[in-house]
Design a protein around this motif. Structure first.
Motif, PDB file in Angstrom:
ATOM      1  N   SER A 160      41.818  49.886  37.225  1.00  0.00           N
ATOM      2  CA  SER A 160      41.820  48.661  35.967  1.00  0.00           C
ATOM      3  C   SER A 160      42.277  47.171  36.491  1.00  0.00           C
ATOM      4  O   SER A 160      41.671  46.280  35.884  1.00  0.00           O
ATOM      5  CB  SER A 160      42.875  49.214  34.833  1.00  0.00           C
ATOM      6  OG  SER A 160      43.508  50.352  34.944  1.00  0.00           O
ATOM      7  N   LYS A 161      43.411  47.647  36.997  1.00  0.00           N
ATOM      8  CA  LYS A 161      44.020  45.861  37.474  1.00  0.00           C
ATOM      9  C   LYS A 161      43.561  45.185  39.237  1.00  0.00           C
ATOM     10  O   LYS A 161      43.650  46.014  40.406  1.00  0.00           O
ATOM     11  CB  LYS A 161      44.974  45.833  37.659  1.00  0.00           C
ATOM     12  CG  LYS A 161      45.794  45.647  36.478  1.00  0.00           C
ATOM     13  CD  LYS A 161      47.335  46.075  36.384  1.00  0.00           C
ATOM     14  CE  LYS A 161      48.260  45.492  34.555  1.00  0.00           C
ATOM     15  NZ  LYS A 161      49.665  45.465  35.162  1.00  0.00           N
ATOM     16  N   ARG A 162      42.019  44.624  39.458  1.00  0.00           N
ATOM     17  CA  ARG A 162      41.908  44.913  40.225  1.00  0.00           C
ATOM     18  C   ARG A 162      42.503  43.904  41.708  1.00  0.00           C
ATOM     19  O   ARG A 162      43.152  43.314  41.610  1.00  0.00           O
ATOM     20  CB  ARG A 162      40.418  43.399  40.063  1.00  0.00           C
ATOM     21  CG  ARG A 162      38.778  43.986  41.481  1.00  0.00           C
ATOM     22  CD  ARG A 162      37.954  42.811  41.258  1.00  0.00           C
ATOM     23  NE  ARG A 162      37.217  43.350  42.549  1.00  0.00           N
ATOM     24  CZ  ARG A 162      36.549  44.018  42.570  1.00  0.00           C
ATOM     25  NH1 ARG A 162      36.052  44.946  42.316  1.00  0.00           N
ATOM     26  NH2 ARG A 162      35.083  44.033  43.624  1.00  0.00           N
ATOM     27  N   GLY A 201      47.522  52.623  39.033  1.00  0.00           N
ATOM     28  CA  GLY A 201      48.510  53.554  38.103  1.00  0.00           C
ATOM     29  C   GLY A 201      47.728  55.128  37.641  1.00  0.00           C
ATOM     30  O   GLY A 201      47.344  55.612  38.058  1.00  0.00           O
ATOM     31  N   ALA A 202      48.435  55.533  37.125  1.00  0.00           N
ATOM     32  CA  ALA A 202      48.590  56.266  36.137  1.00  0.00           C
ATOM     33  C   ALA A 202      47.725  56.880  35.557  1.00  0.00           C
ATOM     34  O   ALA A 202      46.746  57.833  35.429  1.00  0.00           O
ATOM     35  CB  ALA A 202      49.816  57.256  35.359  1.00  0.00           C
ATOM     36  N   SER A 203      46.859  56.107  34.608  1.00  0.00           N
ATOM     37  CA  SER A 203      46.231  55.859  34.033  1.00  0.00           C
ATOM     38  C   SER A 203      44.178  55.482  34.764  1.00  0.00           C
ATOM     39  O   SER A 203      43.150  55.959  34.334  1.00  0.00           O
ATOM     40  CB  SER A 203      46.396  54.391  33.028  1.00  0.00           C
ATOM     41  OG  SER A 203      45.471  52.836  33.961  1.00  0.00           O
ATOM     42  N   ASP A 204      44.540  55.183  35.984  1.00  0.00           N
ATOM     43  CA  ASP A 204      42.980  54.954  36.625  1.00  0.00           C
ATOM     44  C   ASP A 204      42.949  56.499  37.162  1.00  0.00           C
ATOM     45  O   ASP A 204      42.101  56.673  37.287  1.00  0.00           O
ATOM     46  CB  ASP A 204      43.794  54.278  37.556  1.00  0.00           C
ATOM     47  CG  ASP A 204      43.323  52.778  37.695  1.00  0.00           C
ATOM     48  OD1 ASP A 204      43.209  51.673  36.261  1.00  0.00           O
ATOM     49  OD2 ASP A 204      44.859  51.996  37.842  1.00  0.00           O
ATOM     50  N   GLY A 219      44.059  48.633  45.248  1.00  0.00           N
ATOM     51  CA  GLY A 219      42.676  49.093  45.569  1.00  0.00           C
ATOM     52  C   GLY A 219      41.898  48.719  44.036  1.00  0.00           C
ATOM     53  O   GLY A 219      42.475  48.214  44.036  1.00  0.00           O
ATOM     54  N   SER A 220      40.331  48.050  45.119  1.00  0.00           N
ATOM     55  CA  SER A 220      39.870  47.686  43.847  1.00  0.00           C
ATOM     56  C   SER A 220      38.891  48.931  43.103  1.00  0.00           C
ATOM     57  O   SER A 220      38.257  49.016  42.124  1.00  0.00           O
ATOM     58  CB  SER A 220      38.399  46.875  43.686  1.00  0.00           C
ATOM     59  OG  SER A 220      37.981  46.580  45.052  1.00  0.00           O
ATOM     60  N   ARG A 221      38.470  50.451  44.232  1.00  0.00           N
ATOM     61  CA  ARG A 221      37.350  51.204  43.425  1.00  0.00           C
ATOM     62  C   ARG A 221      38.251  52.745  43.945  1.00  0.00           C
ATOM     63  O   ARG A 221      38.919  52.727  44.725  1.00  0.00           O
ATOM     64  CB  ARG A 221      36.332  51.040  45.007  1.00  0.00           C
ATOM     65  CG  ARG A 221      35.228  52.030  44.057  1.00  0.00           C
ATOM     66  CD  ARG A 221      34.734  52.048  45.236  1.00  0.00           C
ATOM     67  NE  ARG A 221      33.599  53.314  45.876  1.00  0.00           N
ATOM     68  CZ  ARG A 221      32.268  53.880  45.179  1.00  0.00           C
ATOM     69  NH1 ARG A 221      32.281  52.186  43.934  1.00  0.00           N
ATOM     70  NH2 ARG A 221      31.694  54.341  44.997  1.00  0.00           N
ATOM     71  N   LEU A 222      38.216  53.701  42.899  1.00  0.00           N
ATOM     72  CA  LEU A 222      38.753  54.754  43.143  1.00  0.00           C
ATOM     73  C   LEU A 222      38.156  55.658  43.349  1.00  0.00           C
ATOM     74  O   LEU A 222      37.032  55.893  41.727  1.00  0.00           O
ATOM     75  CB  LEU A 222      40.035  55.622  41.957  1.00  0.00           C
ATOM     76  CG  LEU A 222      41.034  56.345  42.016  1.00  0.00           C
ATOM     77  CD1 LEU A 222      41.897  56.653  43.364  1.00  0.00           C
ATOM     78  CD2 LEU A 222      41.792  56.251  40.950  1.00  0.00           C
ATOM     79  N   GLU A 223      37.939  56.398  43.263  1.00  0.00           N
ATOM     80  CA  GLU A 223      37.483  58.050  43.823  1.00  0.00           C
ATOM     81  C   GLU A 223      37.446  58.915  44.352  1.00  0.00           C
ATOM     82  O   GLU A 223      39.174  58.982  44.612  1.00  0.00           O
ATOM     83  CB  GLU A 223      36.103  58.115  45.324  1.00  0.00           C
ATOM     84  CG  GLU A 223      34.717  56.777  44.530  1.00  0.00           C
ATOM     85  CD  GLU A 223      34.346  56.678  46.412  1.00  0.00           C
ATOM     86  OE1 GLU A 223      33.977  58.153  46.574  1.00  0.00           O
ATOM     87  OE2 GLU A 223      34.196  55.629  46.595  1.00  0.00           O
ATOM     88  N   VAL A 224      37.293  60.508  43.488  1.00  0.00           N
ATOM     89  CA  VAL A 224      37.629  61.395  43.443  1.00  0.00           C
ATOM     90  C   VAL A 224      36.718  62.770  43.402  1.00  0.00           C
ATOM     91  O   VAL A 224      35.927  62.855  43.081  1.00  0.00           O
ATOM     92  CB  VAL A 224      38.887  61.766  42.061  1.00  0.00           C
ATOM     93  CG1 VAL A 224      38.184  61.926  41.263  1.00  0.00           C
ATOM     94  CG2 VAL A 224      39.464  62.963  42.708  1.00  0.00           C
ATOM     95  N   GLU A 225      37.001  63.575  44.459  1.00  0.00           N
ATOM     96  CA  GLU A 225      36.578  64.961  44.814  1.00  0.00           C
ATOM     97  C   GLU A 225      37.561  65.315  43.796  1.00  0.00           C
ATOM     98  O   GLU A 225      38.292  65.971  44.645  1.00  0.00           O
ATOM     99  CB  GLU A 225      36.471  65.438  46.750  1.00  0.00           C
ATOM    100  CG  GLU A 225      35.574  64.404  47.459  1.00  0.00           C
ATOM    101  CD  GLU A 225      33.662  64.707  46.936  1.00  0.00           C
ATOM    102  OE1 GLU A 225      34.449  65.734  46.126  1.00  0.00           O
ATOM    103  OE2 GLU A 225      33.191  63.986  47.622  1.00  0.00           O
ATOM    104  N   VAL A 226      36.935  66.343  42.889  1.00  0.00           N
ATOM    105  CA  VAL A 226      37.260  67.335  42.064  1.00  0.00           C
ATOM    106  C   VAL A 226      36.501  68.514  42.177  1.00  0.00           C
ATOM    107  O   VAL A 226      35.555  69.074  42.332  1.00  0.00           O
ATOM    108  CB  VAL A 226      37.451  67.136  40.978  1.00  0.00           C
ATOM    109  CG1 VAL A 226      38.830  66.103  40.542  1.00  0.00           C
ATOM    110  CG2 VAL A 226      36.144  67.132  40.701  1.00  0.00           C
TER     111      VAL A 226
END
Length: 411
Positions: free
Chosen positions: A97-99, A104-107, A150-157
């Motif tokens: 959200s904030k590039r 944050g937890a919301s991200d 960071g500007s990009r967030l990924e997750v493997e689930v």
């Protein structure tokens, strides 16, 4: 007057027994203050098939735990199991959200929601969305990205789903017993919380839970669940074999299994005789412990041969540095660890519930692992759980942060 400590109750609805454990929580540490057990014959292969019987068993177990604890059950955390459980891997990607600012937890919640956006049939419900790793701007292997820049967030689930009918029936039975469910947790996750260490999960470990109706398998790598499977056999099949082979009633066969069962003839040390009640007006007979082992052993061997087939399907089967941990009622049969080790060709040990205090010495058996684990699992998530109730369908969603990782559970 001293302040009353908060309590948590774990409710293991098993195919053979319902177990309720209530624990006080003092500064994050659980102490068992009540335990209740009631026979259960309302489930088949982990699925409720008789609502009244299951509700009655739930009520009896919770009332017994309350009587021992001297306090009503705390928030009730219930397990779910069965061969209707399915899982799939997925991936989510979002822009922070904030590039260039801290994540944050919301991200984290948004990226988990993105990973969850896979087609789910209307007859199924998402039970868990389990993060394996986060990636921040191409840097992988991250367990908790909160606070990183960071500007990009990924997750493997790893997404776990269950049959909606099974979920609804669990809620209905608990409600009929006069209680409400705080959360549903997959049995293998709860059991893992009780018998596996963080080091086990990080190094790679397999959990084999031999229950009455089913044998559940979960593989953990780098601290996360990576593969799950179910074998449609359990301790009840061993009991049925004994009833047929010895020509004795089911109840007597169960008693003989518990008192004299052995996973192999070679492991029998008892040279005495076993008195076997007859069916109907048939006379009592005597057999040797080796005869009992010759009936028990082949079925236990079949269970582990089927488990081996499931393990071979997993692409991470060769990464289990900590070997395999056996738990559940079936793990109490003498010689079972040695037989499993020979068939599965991996180090095997028996897992018993740990990391929980209490004055009740009964909570030491592998069969208690799920109920103990439900308490531990809920306690670990409790301090930061945020719950949103959905009144439309009775299903609620919650996102909880744990030390070292964020775990999102959808129930």
């Amino acid at each position: 007057m001293a302040a009353t400590l908060p309590t948590i109750t774990g409710l293991d609805i098993g195919s053979a027994q319902v177990t309720a454990i209530t624990a006080e929580v003092d500064d994050g540490v659980c102490k068992i203050v009540g335990i209740g057990r009631a026979p259960s014959n309302g489930l088949r292969r982990g699925v409720i098939v008789h609502l009244d019987r299951t509700s009655n068993a739930i009520r009896k177990a919770l009332e017994e735990a309350e009587l021992m604890a001297g306090v009503p059950p705390g928030p009730i955390h219930v397990n779910i199991a069965g061969d209707h459980i399915k899982s799939v891997n997925s991936r989510g990607v979002v822009a922070v959200s904030k590039r260039g600012g801290p994540i944050g937890a919301s991200d984290v919640e948004r990226v988990l929601q993105a990973a969850r956006a896979v087609p789910v049939p209307s007859e199924r419900e998402v039970v868990h969305v389990l993060p394996s790793e986060y990636v921040v701007d191409d840097q992988g292997g991250i367990k908790n990205p909160v606070g990183m820049v960071g500007s990009r967030l990924e997750v493997e689930v790893h997404i776990v789903t269950a049959a909606a009918l099974a979920v609804n029936n669990i809620h209905h039975c608990v409600q009929e017993a006069g209680y409400a469910i705080e959360s549903l947790t997959l049995s293998t996750l709860a059991t893992g919380a009780a018998v596996l260490s963080d080091r086990d999960r990080d190094m790679g470990v397999g959990l084999i839970d031999v229950g009455a109706g089913l044998t559940d398998i979960a593989l953990f790598i780098d601290g996360s669940v990576r593969h799950m499977a179910t074998v449609p056999l359990g301790g009840r099949n061993v009991t049925n074999d004994l009833a047929i082979g010895l020509r004795t009633p089911i109840d007597a066969a169960e008693d003989i299994k518990l008192a004299h069962g052995s996973a192999s003839v070679e492991s029998v040390r008892d040279s005495g005789v076993i008195h076997v009640p007859g069916v109907g007006d048939q006379r009592e007979r005597e057999v040797s412990p080796r005869v009992v082992a010759s009936i028990v052993g082949p079925r236990v061997e079949e269970i582990f041969m089927m488990a081996k087939t499931e393990l071979q399907k997993a692409p991470i089967n060769d990464l289990l540095a900590s070997g395999l941990v056996l738990t559940g009622g079936g793990a109490c049969i003498p010689g079972v660890a040695e037989l499993a080790e020979r068939i599965l060709d991996l180090p095997v040990r028996i897992g018993k519930p740990g990391d929980i205090a209490g004055t009740i010495g009964l909570v030491v058996q592998p069969a208690d692992a799920a109920a103990v684990g439900l308490v531990l699992y809920a306690n670990e998530a409790m301090p930061v759980r945020r719950t949103r109730h959905h009144h439309q369908d009775g299903v609620f969603r919650r996102v909880s942060a744990k030390i070292g990782q964020v775990l999102s559970e959808f129930i």
